[in-house]
Design a protein around this motif. Structure first.
Motif, PDB file in Angstrom:
ATOM      1  N   ASN A 151      39.015 -55.849 -33.536  1.00 29.52           N
ATOM      2  CA  ASN A 151      38.996 -57.168 -34.182  1.00 29.52           C
ATOM      3  C   ASN A 151      38.021 -57.295 -35.349  1.00 29.52           C
ATOM      4  O   ASN A 151      38.019 -58.325 -36.030  1.00 29.52           O
ATOM      5  CB  ASN A 151      38.658 -58.249 -33.136  1.00 29.52           C
ATOM      6  N   GLY A 152      37.168 -56.315 -35.507  1.00 31.01           N
ATOM      7  CA  GLY A 152      36.229 -56.347 -36.620  1.00 31.01           C
ATOM      8  C   GLY A 152      35.054 -57.292 -36.436  1.00 31.01           C
ATOM      9  O   GLY A 152      34.235 -57.448 -37.335  1.00 31.01           O
ATOM     10  N   ASN A 153      34.977 -57.968 -35.289  1.00 32.13           N
ATOM     11  CA  ASN A 153      33.786 -58.775 -34.996  1.00 32.13           C
ATOM     12  C   ASN A 153      33.468 -58.750 -33.507  1.00 32.13           C
ATOM     13  O   ASN A 153      34.209 -58.195 -32.710  1.00 32.13           O
ATOM     14  CB  ASN A 153      33.909 -60.206 -35.541  1.00 32.13           C
ATOM     15  N   SER A 154      32.350 -59.393 -33.163  1.00 26.62           N
ATOM     16  CA  SER A 154      31.818 -59.272 -31.807  1.00 26.62           C
ATOM     17  C   SER A 154      32.628 -60.110 -30.805  1.00 26.62           C
ATOM     18  O   SER A 154      33.104 -61.198 -31.119  1.00 26.62           O
ATOM     19  CB  SER A 154      30.349 -59.704 -31.823  1.00 26.62           C
ATOM     20  N   PHE A 155      32.767 -59.588 -29.594  1.00 23.01           N
ATOM     21  CA  PHE A 155      33.496 -60.273 -28.521  1.00 23.01           C
ATOM     22  C   PHE A 155      32.903 -61.627 -28.184  1.00 23.01           C
ATOM     23  O   PHE A 155      33.611 -62.617 -28.016  1.00 23.01           O
ATOM     24  CB  PHE A 155      33.474 -59.369 -27.272  1.00 23.01           C
ATOM     25  N   TRP A 156      31.572 -61.704 -28.088  1.00 22.77           N
ATOM     26  CA  TRP A 156      30.922 -62.792 -27.363  1.00 22.77           C
ATOM     27  C   TRP A 156      31.138 -64.159 -27.993  1.00 22.77           C
ATOM     28  O   TRP A 156      31.507 -65.115 -27.306  1.00 22.77           O
ATOM     29  CB  TRP A 156      29.428 -62.484 -27.198  1.00 22.77           C
ATOM     30  N   HIS A 157      30.914 -64.269 -29.309  1.00 28.53           N
ATOM     31  CA  HIS A 157      31.034 -65.592 -29.925  1.00 28.53           C
ATOM     32  C   HIS A 157      32.488 -66.048 -29.941  1.00 28.53           C
ATOM     33  O   HIS A 157      32.776 -67.231 -29.721  1.00 28.53           O
ATOM     34  CB  HIS A 157      30.400 -65.604 -31.316  1.00 28.53           C
ATOM     35  N   ASN A 158      33.410 -65.117 -30.147  1.00 23.32           N
ATOM     36  CA  ASN A 158      34.832 -65.482 -30.114  1.00 23.32           C
ATOM     37  C   ASN A 158      35.241 -65.929 -28.714  1.00 23.32           C
ATOM     38  O   ASN A 158      35.989 -66.902 -28.543  1.00 23.32           O
ATOM     39  CB  ASN A 158      35.700 -64.295 -30.538  1.00 23.32           C
ATOM     40  N   PHE A 159      34.745 -65.212 -27.707  1.00 17.61           N
ATOM     41  CA  PHE A 159      35.078 -65.553 -26.322  1.00 17.61           C
ATOM     42  C   PHE A 159      34.524 -66.937 -25.959  1.00 17.61           C
ATOM     43  O   PHE A 159      35.231 -67.783 -25.379  1.00 17.61           O
ATOM     44  CB  PHE A 159      34.530 -64.479 -25.371  1.00 17.61           C
ATOM     45  N   ILE A 160      33.274 -67.179 -26.308  1.00 16.35           N
ATOM     46  CA  ILE A 160      32.644 -68.477 -26.001  1.00 16.35           C
ATOM     47  C   ILE A 160      33.421 -69.603 -26.682  1.00 16.35           C
ATOM     48  O   ILE A 160      33.718 -70.645 -26.069  1.00 16.35           O
ATOM     49  CB  ILE A 160      31.147 -68.458 -26.423  1.00 16.35           C
ATOM     50  N   HIS A 161      33.795 -69.370 -27.919  1.00 11.76           N
ATOM     51  CA  HIS A 161      34.574 -70.366 -28.661  1.00 11.76           C
ATOM     52  C   HIS A 161      35.909 -70.632 -27.946  1.00 11.76           C
ATOM     53  O   HIS A 161      36.312 -71.784 -27.760  1.00 11.76           O
ATOM     54  CB  HIS A 161      34.807 -69.869 -30.093  1.00 11.76           C
TER      55      HIS A 161
END
Ligand SMILES: [Zn+2]
Length: 342
Positions: free
Chosen positions: A199-209
Motif C-alpha cells: 500500500n505504500g504507507n503504514s498499516f496503523w493509521h489507516n487501520f485506526i481510521h
C-alpha cells in the motif's frame, strides 16, 4: 476501506432437539485478521459466564500454600539479577518489586510484583495499583537495552489468576526481552512490512481510521492510546486491542503514556468484572527500532474452570492455532464504550 475487515459468512445445518427436532441453521463467520491475515471463527451463542464463580476457594487455597511474592518471603526466596545488569539486584519502584523470572522465557526475563497485596480483585486493579509495576517494567527494559544494545524485542505480559495459566494468585507482570520474536510478534512485524509493500504507507493509521469510520468495534481514545475490540478475537469471549499510534518501542514511553494505557486497561478490567470474568491474559508487544511497527496490547478474558473442570482452550486453538469466540465483538462495543466514557 473495508479491505481491513475480510470475512466469510457461513452456516451449518442440523435437526435441532432444542427446537422440537426441526431443521435449523446456525450461522458463523470465518474472519481474517487485518494485520496478520490469520483466520479466526466468530459464533453468536447464548453463553454467559456463571454468576457465582467460586474464586474465594482458589484465593483461600493459595493463602495456605507458600507464596514467594508475599512480603515475608520475597527477599529470602526470590532471585537477584547479576550486578552488571541490575547493580541493586532487584528493581524497586514504589510498591512494586521486579525480580528475575526463574522460568527462562527469554534472554532477559523479569517478574514485576505489583505490591505486597496477595490478592487484588479484578475491579480493584486501578491505574494507581498497577502503575508502579509497569514503571518498574519500563525501567527494567531500559536497563537491559543499556546493558545489551543487541536486544530487539520486548513484551510486558500478565497472567492474572490461575485460569489464565498463572501458578500464583499474587499479581505480577512478566517482562521479556530478547533477540528472537515470538510467533505472534513476528507475524505482526511481517504484517506491517507486507502492508507497507502493498500500500505504500503504514498499516496503523489507516487501520485506526477504518475502525473509527466503521464504528462497530471502536471504543475510545485515551491520551496516546487507541482502544478497539479485536475484529478476530483471540479468546473464548472477545478480547480488546490497544494501539499506541505514535510509538513503536516501550523505551520511548514515559509515565504519561503508560498512565493513559492503565486508565484504559482498568476500564476493560472493570467491564470483565461486571461480566463475571475474573481471569485474563495480557501482552504488550514492542520492538526496539522499527518505525513501521506500533506498540500494541491485547487483553483476553479467560474463563474460570467450570464445574466439570474443563478449560476454555481446546484442540482448535492448541493444535490448529485457530481462535474462536462465542460472541461477536460488535455485540459488546456499546457496553465497553459506556464504561470508557464514564
Ligand atoms: Zn502472596
Amino acid at each position: 476501506m473495508n479491505t481491513f475487515f475480510k470475512r466469510i459468512q457461513s452456516k451449518t445445518r442440523l435437526i435441532n432437539p432444542l427446537k422440537a427436532f426441526s431443521l435449523d441453521e446456525i450461522p458463523f463467520e470465518i474472519r481474517f485478521d487485518p494485520l496478520t491475515g490469520e483466520t479466526g471463527r466468530v459464533f453468536d451463542l447464548p453463553f454467559k459466564p456463571p454468576d457465582m464463580p467460586d474464586i474465594e476457594e482458589t484465593i483461600q487455597r493459595s493463602r495456605e500454600v507458600f507464596c514467594p511474592f508475599c512480603p515475608e518471603a520475597l527477599e529470602k526466596s526470590t532471585p537477584l539479577f547479576p550486578k552488571e545488569i541490575i547493580p541493586e539486584g532487584r528493581i524497586k519502584v514504589g510498591q512494586a518489586t521486579l525480580i528475575p523470572n526463574l522460568l527462562p522465557l527469554d534472554a532477559y526475563a523479569g517478574v514485576s510484583v505489583l505490591s505486597e497485596e496477595h490478592y487484588i480483585s479484578i475491579e480493584d486493579l486501578t491505574p494507581e495499583k498497577m502503575g508502579d509495576a509497569f514503571s518498574a517494567a519500563l525501567l527494567f527494559i531500559q536497563r537491559v537495552v543499556d546493558f545489551d544494545p543487541q536486544v530487539q524485542f520486548f513484551s510486558i505480559n500478565w497472567n492474572y489468576m490461575p485460569p489464565s495459566g498463572s501458578s500464583l494468585v499474587h499479581p505480577h507482570l512478566q517482562v521479556n526481552c530478547g533477540y528472537v520474536p515470538t510467533n505472534h510478534h513476528r507475524i505482526q512485524i511481517e504484517g506491517c512490512k507486507r502492508y507497507l509493500k502493498e500500500n505504500g504507507n503504514s498499516f496503523w493509521h489507516n487501520f485506526i481510521h477504518a475502525e473509527k469510520e466503521c464504528k462497530e468495534r471502536y471504543i475510545a481514545e485515551i491520551g496516546s492510546t487507541f482502544w478497539v475490540l479485536s475484529f478476530v478475537p483471540q479468546s473464548f469471549l472477545p478480547d480488546v486491542w490497544c494501539i499506541f499510534p505514535d510509538y513503536y518501542s516501550l523505551i520511548q514511553l514515559s509515565i504519561a503514556e503508560i498512565t493513559s494505557f492503565l486508565q484504559g486497561l482498568s476500564r476493560v478490567l472493570r467491564y470483565f468484572g461486571q461480566e463475571n470474568i475474573h481471569a485474563f491474559n495480557m501482552s504488550i508487544f514492542s520492538v526496539k527500532e522499527d518505525d513501521n511497527f506500533r506498540i500494541n496490547a491485547r487483553i483476553c478474558p479467560r474463563l474460570l474452570i467450570r464445574a466439570i473442570g474443563n478449560s476454555d482452550r481446546a484442540y482448535l486453538y492448541t493444535l490448529h492455532k485457530e481462535p474462536y469466540t462465542v460472541k461477536p465483538p460488535e455485540s459488546l462495543c456499546l457496553k465497553l464504550k459506556e464504561i470508557f466514557n464514564k
